[in-house]
Design an enzyme around this catalytic site. Structure first.
Site, PDB file in Angstrom:
ATOM      1  N   HIS A  83     -68.681  86.670 -34.693  1.00  0.00           N
ATOM      2  CA  HIS A  83     -68.729  85.211 -34.815  1.00  0.00           C
ATOM      3  C   HIS A  83     -68.583  84.782 -36.271  1.00  0.00           C
ATOM      4  O   HIS A  83     -67.849  83.842 -36.591  1.00  0.00           O
ATOM      5  CB  HIS A  83     -70.065  84.691 -34.280  1.00  0.00           C
ATOM      6  N   GLU A 115     -72.612  89.654 -33.701  1.00  0.00           N
ATOM      7  CA  GLU A 115     -72.846  88.445 -34.493  1.00  0.00           C
ATOM      8  C   GLU A 115     -71.889  88.352 -35.666  1.00  0.00           C
ATOM      9  O   GLU A 115     -71.455  87.251 -36.038  1.00  0.00           O
ATOM     10  CB  GLU A 115     -74.296  88.398 -34.969  1.00  0.00           C
TER      11      GLU A 115
END
Length: 730
Positions: free
Chosen positions: A524, A521
């Site tokens: 991203h 994550e």
């Protein structure tokens, strides 16, 4: 023309997260071989005994000390009193209108008014700037409210906020539909692309203008009025069918208790005289229970089957209406894959190269079954359980034991040190102001570059709470862009995880899988922070799906590198480091059954391509499933099951499920070319930042990859990168 849903979910990589809602990304796979197990939790390292000194690299004990960042994330968040005198509510995300839920409707009114003015500017003759600047401001006006509201509707614990956000999402979606069929602004953009803009256009302007035109054409703007109206109706139908299909993916199965053999009647949850099967019990040690759960949970449901067939048919009709041979041709336009033919070439060649290794791994599972005293034949419901046993034999320690060395604060320190080494970027905790967050346990990070200063903000919504969606994902709240006054609009994102809450003085402790999710994550998030593009329409993760996953998947390689892990893996109480031998065995266990995992993803991806190919389909979706599974997977189809009806990724990733495999191939190439020798290399980090991350979607992904690797991403290169990964020792 304007895509609103900017969510990147950890779902495509199948980490075992349940997907609840429409969205777009979990790395590594939930199970090795088991079709239909994408919604099930799989424990990589089964529970075992109590903590052992062998985990420690040395025996001298001392008190752990943490940086301010580590301390903040290792401390139990306390709810602050909200009635303190002088505390002004700054509004959710510091948006003044959102001090209360009714502010969403004020924002909607502002969007409608600004949209009207920008449409007049784009279509009129009095324009004083580039048309792409007008379009990007229009896109930003819509997205800053719609994307934020899309997050709030699924994450805010206050139902009034959630309902208001959902209503605004629907209203802005209707506004977007109107814009997508507005021929005046379409013609204005078309004229500029043909004749040029009187205010000039460079390569980036041209690229972004072409992307806006691409979105127009995808929405059927070039069709007759009658066909445009039909296109809109089909699109609305597709959205509704997708929502209902997703809901059906998670519905439990009700079976009369007396219809089961006596020895199974008391195994599952009861609802009156019926038993409720809520999953496939993949980790249950009893072979018979796993078999029964698998067959009952995946038994065909006619209503869900009708939804899937209607969804696929509507997509096919919409694509044909817009001039595409199939829905896959429409979905793949502009991606790295580019065409269904090229994607199938990639998938079939990968299947051919990987299958021999996958078959060997099935043989390994057979040996494990024999050792456990079971029938040696590996069935579809066996893979996750016996694969877990094999992994535990390699790494002798349980998730619970290993988690003692991966406190959330320690992992955040590891990420901070890594980003500082690679990019000169640090993660700095900032105290959120009153009313700024939706829950008291949110951490706010300012991402600061050593020269440029603050790049943007990350809100970390990391802990479990009642009603919170059980999914790991990245939400764009505000995209970065160069504003009209010359200042830069900083990106704002939310990272949502579901980590265990700190208890007393014990911090949140992460399993190896959770650590990998966290790194994924943040891949991203850093793409969003470092993608300092001129236009928000192409900032950060706003790029083709099969490219958007590259930075996040690349972070998985860092999360499985012993040098990176050893930089922060230490006991949360004593500070003692996890030994090199344990780290090595942990990483080896994680990579076991990689060939069969890859082949499983190939099978899923090919089925997705076939479903979104020529229509009408020659057979039922279940018959096609059986054919594809028997041809491409290493475990045969189980008659009487229909796991495609549990596969929610058909909604968010229709015709694009291959994206994870292609992204992993590119990430693998980048890792081994640039970071394998030194995962903390500043020179390679700067190259990666400036050559790839900084550009978002403003340069075509194929060109970015070519510039990064000094080679074009051919099918052979992509396939061989994945095959080489199976043989390499890390």
């Amino acid at each position: 023309m304007f895509a609103l849903n900017r969510v990147i979910l950890r779902s495509i990589n199948l980490k075992g997260q349940k997907i609840t809602g429409s969205a777009t990304c979990t790395c590594a796979f939930s199970c090795s071989l088991q079709p239909g197990n994408v919604l099930q939790h799989s424990t990589i390292y089964p529970q075992s005994r109590t903590i052992t000194p062998k985990l420690l690299s040395y025996q001298r004990r001392f008190v752990a000390t943490w940086s301010p960042l580590g301390t903040a994330f290792n401390t139990r968040p306390e709810k602050k009193l909200s009635f303190s005198l002088g505390r002004q509510n700054v509004g959710l995300f510091k948006i003044p209108e959102l001090t209360e839920f009714s502010g969403f409707f004020l924002l909607q009114q502002q969007v409608e008014a600004e949209t009207e003015e920008l449409v007049k500017e784009a279509a009129g003759n009095a324009r004083t700037r580039k048309i792409v600047q007008v379009f990007d401001q229009l896109s930003d006006t819509l997205c800053r409210v719609a994307d934020m509201a899309d997050f709030v509707r699924v994450a805010h614990p206050d139902p009034q906020f959630a309902h208001a956000a959902e209503e605004v999402c629907m209203n802005i979606s209707s506004l977007v539909e109107m814009l997508n069929t507005n021929t005046s602004i379409y013609e204005a953009l078309k004229r500029v692309l043909i004749k040029g803009d009187e205010f000039g256009m460079d390569e980036i302007d041209q690229r972004v203008a072409e992307l806006f035109m691409f979105d127009f054409e995808q929405s059927g703007i070039h069709l007759s009025k009658e066909n445009r109206e039909m296109f809109v109706r089909l699109n609305e139908s597709i959205l509704s069918l997708g929502t209902f299909f997703m809901q059906g993916c998670h519905q439990p199965v009700s079976v009369p208790r007396l219809a089961l053999p006596e020895h199974l009647q008391n195994v599952f949850s009861m609802d009156g005289e019926n038993i409720m099967v809520t999953g496939m019990f993949s980790d249950n040690p009893n072979d018979i229970i796993r078999e029964a759960a698998y067959k009952m949970y995946l038994y065909p449901d006619q209503q869900q089957l009708n939804r899937l067939e209607a969804l696929l048919a509507a997509r096919a009709t919409m694509a044909e209406l817009a001039g595409f041979p199939t829905y896959a041709h429409r979905a793949l336009r502009g991606t790295i894959g580019s065409t269904p033919e090229r994607v199938m070439e990639f998938l079939e060649l990968l299947a051919e190269r990987v299958r021999p290794k996958a078959v060997m791994e099935v043989g390994q599972l057979e040996r494990v079954k024999i050792q456990c005293g079971s029938n040696p034949k590996v069935e579809a419901w066996d893979a996750s359980y016996y694969g877990g046993i094999a992994k535990h034999d390699t790494c002798k320690f349980s998730n619970q034991e290993l988690a003692q060395y991966f406190s959330l604060g320690g992992c955040m320190e590891g990420l901070n040190n890594l980003f500082s080494a690679l990019f000169g970027v640090t993660l700095n905790c900032e105290e959120a102001e009153y009313g700024e967050t939706w829950s008291h346990d949110i951490h706010k990070l300012a991402v600061k570059h050593e020269i440029q200063g603050i790049l943007g903000y990350i809100y970390c919504d990391f802990f479990e709470r009642p009603g919170k969606p059980n999914q790991d994902c990245h939400f764009t709240i505000q995209g970065g862009r160069l504003k009209k006054d010359g200042t830069y609009q900083r990106p704002i994102v939310v990272l949502m995880l579901n980590l265990p809450r700190p208890l007393g003085k014990t911090p949140s402790l992460l399993t190896p899988g959770m650590v990998e999710n966290l790194f994924h994550e943040f891949g991203h998030a850093m793409h969003s922070m470092l993608g300092q593009t001129r236009y928000q329409h192409v900032t950060g993760t706003r790029c083709p799906t099969d490219f958007a996953e590259v930075p996040s998947v690349l972070m998985e390689y860092f999360a499985l590198d012993q040098r990176v892990l050893s930089s922060f893996a230490r006991h949360w109480q004593t500070g003692e480091c996890l030994s090199t031998d344990v780290l090595k065995s942990m990483c080896q266990a994680k990579r076991m059954f990689s060939a069969s995992e890859t082949l499983l993803q190939v099978f899923y991806s090919i089925l997705d391509q076939v479903y979104h190919g020529r229509h009408p389909l020659e057979k039922s979706t279940t018959e096609i499933l059986a054919d594809v599974q028997n041809r491409y997977h290493c475990l045969p189809y189980v008659p009487g099951t229909a796991w495609q009806l549990r596969f929610g990724h058909f909604v968010g990733y229709g015709a694009k499920y291959y994206s994870y495999l292609m992204s992993r191939a590119i990430a693998s190439r980048i890792w081994h070319t640039c970071f394998k020798q030194d995962p903390f290399s500043r020179s390679m980090g700067e190259r990666y930042h400036k050559t790839l991350l900084a550009h978002g979607g403003e340069i075509s992904p194929n060109m970015l990859i070519t510039n990064m690797l000094n080679e074009k991403p051919t099918t052979e290169m992509l396939v061989q990168s994945l095959v080489n990964d199976l043989d390499r020792k890390y």
